[in-house]
Design a protein around this motif. Structure first.
Motif, PDB file in Angstrom:
ATOM      1  N   LEU A 109      -2.350  -5.357  -4.842  1.00 18.00           N
ATOM      2  CA  LEU A 109      -1.904  -4.844  -3.543  1.00 18.00           C
ATOM      3  C   LEU A 109      -0.497  -4.261  -3.627  1.00 18.00           C
ATOM      4  O   LEU A 109      -0.211  -3.237  -2.985  1.00 18.00           O
ATOM      5  N   GLU A 110       0.368  -4.876  -4.402  1.00 19.03           N
ATOM      6  CA  GLU A 110       1.716  -4.320  -4.597  1.00 19.03           C
ATOM      7  C   GLU A 110       1.644  -2.960  -5.280  1.00 19.03           C
ATOM      8  O   GLU A 110       2.354  -2.029  -4.894  1.00 19.03           O
ATOM      9  N   PHE A 111       0.782  -2.835  -6.284  1.00 22.16           N
ATOM     10  CA  PHE A 111       0.628  -1.536  -6.933  1.00 22.16           C
ATOM     11  C   PHE A 111       0.092  -0.507  -5.944  1.00 22.16           C
ATOM     12  O   PHE A 111       0.589   0.623  -5.884  1.00 22.16           O
ATOM     13  N   ALA A 112      -0.934  -0.870  -5.174  1.00 21.79           N
ATOM     14  CA  ALA A 112      -1.539   0.057  -4.212  1.00 21.79           C
ATOM     15  C   ALA A 112      -0.490   0.583  -3.235  1.00 21.79           C
ATOM     16  O   ALA A 112      -0.423   1.788  -2.969  1.00 21.79           O
ATOM     17  N   LYS A 113       0.328  -0.306  -2.737  1.00 19.84           N
ATOM     18  CA  LYS A 113       1.379   0.092  -1.786  1.00 19.84           C
ATOM     19  C   LYS A 113       2.394   1.007  -2.465  1.00 19.84           C
ATOM     20  O   LYS A 113       2.781   2.038  -1.910  1.00 19.84           O
ATOM     21  N   SER A 114       2.800   0.668  -3.674  1.00 16.14           N
ATOM     22  CA  SER A 114       3.790   1.486  -4.387  1.00 16.14           C
ATOM     23  C   SER A 114       3.231   2.861  -4.756  1.00 16.14           C
ATOM     24  O   SER A 114       3.987   3.820  -4.911  1.00 16.14           O
ATOM     25  N   ALA A 115       1.912   2.960  -4.874  1.00 14.23           N
ATOM     26  CA  ALA A 115       1.261   4.236  -5.200  1.00 14.23           C
ATOM     27  C   ALA A 115       1.043   5.101  -3.949  1.00 14.23           C
ATOM     28  O   ALA A 115       0.516   6.205  -4.050  1.00 14.23           O
ATOM     29  N   GLY A 116       1.428   4.581  -2.790  1.00 20.22           N
ATOM     30  CA  GLY A 116       1.357   5.365  -1.567  1.00 20.22           C
ATOM     31  C   GLY A 116       0.088   5.198  -0.748  1.00 20.22           C
ATOM     32  O   GLY A 116      -0.112   5.901   0.247  1.00 20.22           O
ATOM     33  N   PHE A 117      -0.756   4.268  -1.131  1.00 29.49           N
ATOM     34  CA  PHE A 117      -1.966   4.037  -0.353  1.00 29.49           C
ATOM     35  C   PHE A 117      -1.624   3.270   0.920  1.00 29.49           C
ATOM     36  O   PHE A 117      -0.674   2.487   0.944  1.00 29.49           O
ATOM     37  N   LYS A 118      -2.410   3.491   1.969  1.00 34.66           N
ATOM     38  CA  LYS A 118      -2.217   2.809   3.245  1.00 34.66           C
ATOM     39  C   LYS A 118      -3.323   1.794   3.527  1.00 34.66           C
ATOM     40  O   LYS A 118      -3.139   0.891   4.331  1.00 34.66           O
ATOM     41  N   THR A 119      -4.470   1.983   2.885  1.00 32.85           N
ATOM     42  CA  THR A 119      -5.623   1.121   3.111  1.00 32.85           C
ATOM     43  C   THR A 119      -6.289   0.802   1.771  1.00 32.85           C
ATOM     44  O   THR A 119      -6.393   1.681   0.917  1.00 32.85           O
TER      45      THR A 119
END
Length: 163
Positions: A109-119
């Protein structure tokens, strides 16, 4: 990241065969159909190469040089928008019940957020109740149908989390 002798780290080229065997073992153990699920994915035998884009990452759990689990994040196939998919999160029995799922989920989840994903979107099987407990614990909610087109038509439980 380590906990006792467990190491969670990004996948490396030499991990391809090991993670493919690990994932297939878990899928067979769980009675997952071999078609319409991750079992049939061509990417399963070349996981390192398939996660070499800027907005994708796959992590493995290693114990004494053995791969005992993994999970990844990648853009959701055939979907427009800032949505990624939690992919191929499977653990052998020796990795379960030790808090490693929560650690792996946090990293993903931390990677997803740092990659700019919102969902974050995921698919699972109805009888994978322990996995669903973890997903609920970190804030995933059930939705009524699939998003995108992952090719996993045998997976009939869909969940999302806004990040």
């Amino acid at each position: 990241m380590t906990d006792n002798n467990y190491v969670i780290r990004p996948i490396q080229p030499d991990d391809n065969a090991k993670i493919a065997v690990t994932i297939r073992k878990v899928l067979i153990e769980m009675g997952v159909p071999k078609v319409g699920t991750a079992y049939a994915d061509k990417a399963l035998d070349s996981m390192f190469e398939n996660y070499q884009q800027q907005s994708a990452r796959y992590f493995v759990i290693e114990l004494n040089d053995e791969i005992i689990g993994g999970a990844g994040i990648a853009p959701l196939d055939n979907y427009n928008g800032p949505v990624c998919e939690l992919q191929k999160m499977y653990f052998l029995p020796e990795a379960r019940g030790k808090g490693l799922g929560l650690q792996m989920m946090t990293i993903c989840l931390e990677f997803a957020k740092s990659a700019g994903f919102k969902t974050v979107y995921l698919e699972t099987m109805p009888y994978m109740k322990d996995a669903q407990k973890l997903y609920n614990k970190v804030g995933f909610k059930y939705i009524d149908g699939p998003m995108g087109d992952t090719g996993h038509y045998s997976c009939t439980v869909w969940m999302i989390k806004n990040i």
